[in-house]
Scaffold this motif. Sequence first.
Motif, PDB file in Angstrom:
ATOM      1  N   ARG A  35     -35.393  14.447  10.205  1.00  0.00           N
ATOM      2  CA  ARG A  35     -35.205  13.980  11.667  1.00  0.00           C
ATOM      3  C   ARG A  35     -34.762  15.086  12.723  1.00  0.00           C
ATOM      4  N   VAL A  36     -33.956  15.917  11.950  1.00  0.00           N
ATOM      5  CA  VAL A  36     -33.706  17.595  12.937  1.00  0.00           C
ATOM      6  C   VAL A  36     -35.013  18.296  13.509  1.00  0.00           C
ATOM      7  N   ASN A  37     -35.742  18.532  12.279  1.00  0.00           N
ATOM      8  CA  ASN A  37     -37.086  19.209  12.435  1.00  0.00           C
ATOM      9  C   ASN A  37     -38.048  18.517  13.180  1.00  0.00           C
ATOM     10  N   GLY A  38     -38.123  16.979  13.169  1.00  0.00           N
ATOM     11  CA  GLY A  38     -39.074  16.272  13.992  1.00  0.00           C
ATOM     12  C   GLY A  38     -38.843  16.131  15.314  1.00  0.00           C
ATOM     13  N   ASP A  39     -37.368  16.521  15.724  1.00  0.00           N
ATOM     14  CA  ASP A  39     -37.300  16.326  17.136  1.00  0.00           C
ATOM     15  C   ASP A  39     -37.230  17.728  17.975  1.00  0.00           C
ATOM     16  N   PRO A  40     -38.069  18.034  18.795  1.00  0.00           N
ATOM     17  CA  PRO A  40     -38.213  19.470  19.266  1.00  0.00           C
ATOM     18  C   PRO A  40     -37.046  19.685  20.344  1.00  0.00           C
ATOM     19  N   ARG A  41     -36.305  18.934  20.636  1.00  0.00           N
ATOM     20  CA  ARG A  41     -35.207  18.774  21.512  1.00  0.00           C
ATOM     21  C   ARG A  41     -34.088  19.247  20.775  1.00  0.00           C
ATOM     22  N   VAL A  42     -33.764  19.106  19.611  1.00  0.00           N
ATOM     23  CA  VAL A  42     -32.624  19.238  18.886  1.00  0.00           C
ATOM     24  C   VAL A  42     -32.540  20.852  18.819  1.00  0.00           C
TER      25      VAL A  42
END
Length: 120
Positions: A35-42
Amino acid sequence: LFPVHARGPAGVPCGAVKKEKGIHRLEAMLYALDRVNGDPRVLPNLTLGARILDTCSRDTYALEQALSFVRSLLPPEGGEGRCPDGSAPRRPPPERLVGVIGASASSVSIMVANVLRLFA
């Protein structure tokens, strides 16, 4: 550090697979990383990874795992050595270790933390 296996009987470090407290927690960790790696905003321009080690619910086994991990980051014994043509060997750079997520048992986490502290 996850207790994927239960403590084994005498002379055997690991026993049966622990589904709820082992595999489920491990899957939750991998899901969170996805989830973290899949969201470029994080974390823009960063990718988190993991090296998961099984503690087998045993502090001494977790310590062995941590030491083998630390050894993999150290230069080889006896220096760098030489290739047959006399050149220095090309080695990949060591992994960047940002942190260690401790085990579920305090005794395991404390023992591993004391060892890893020696290697900063």
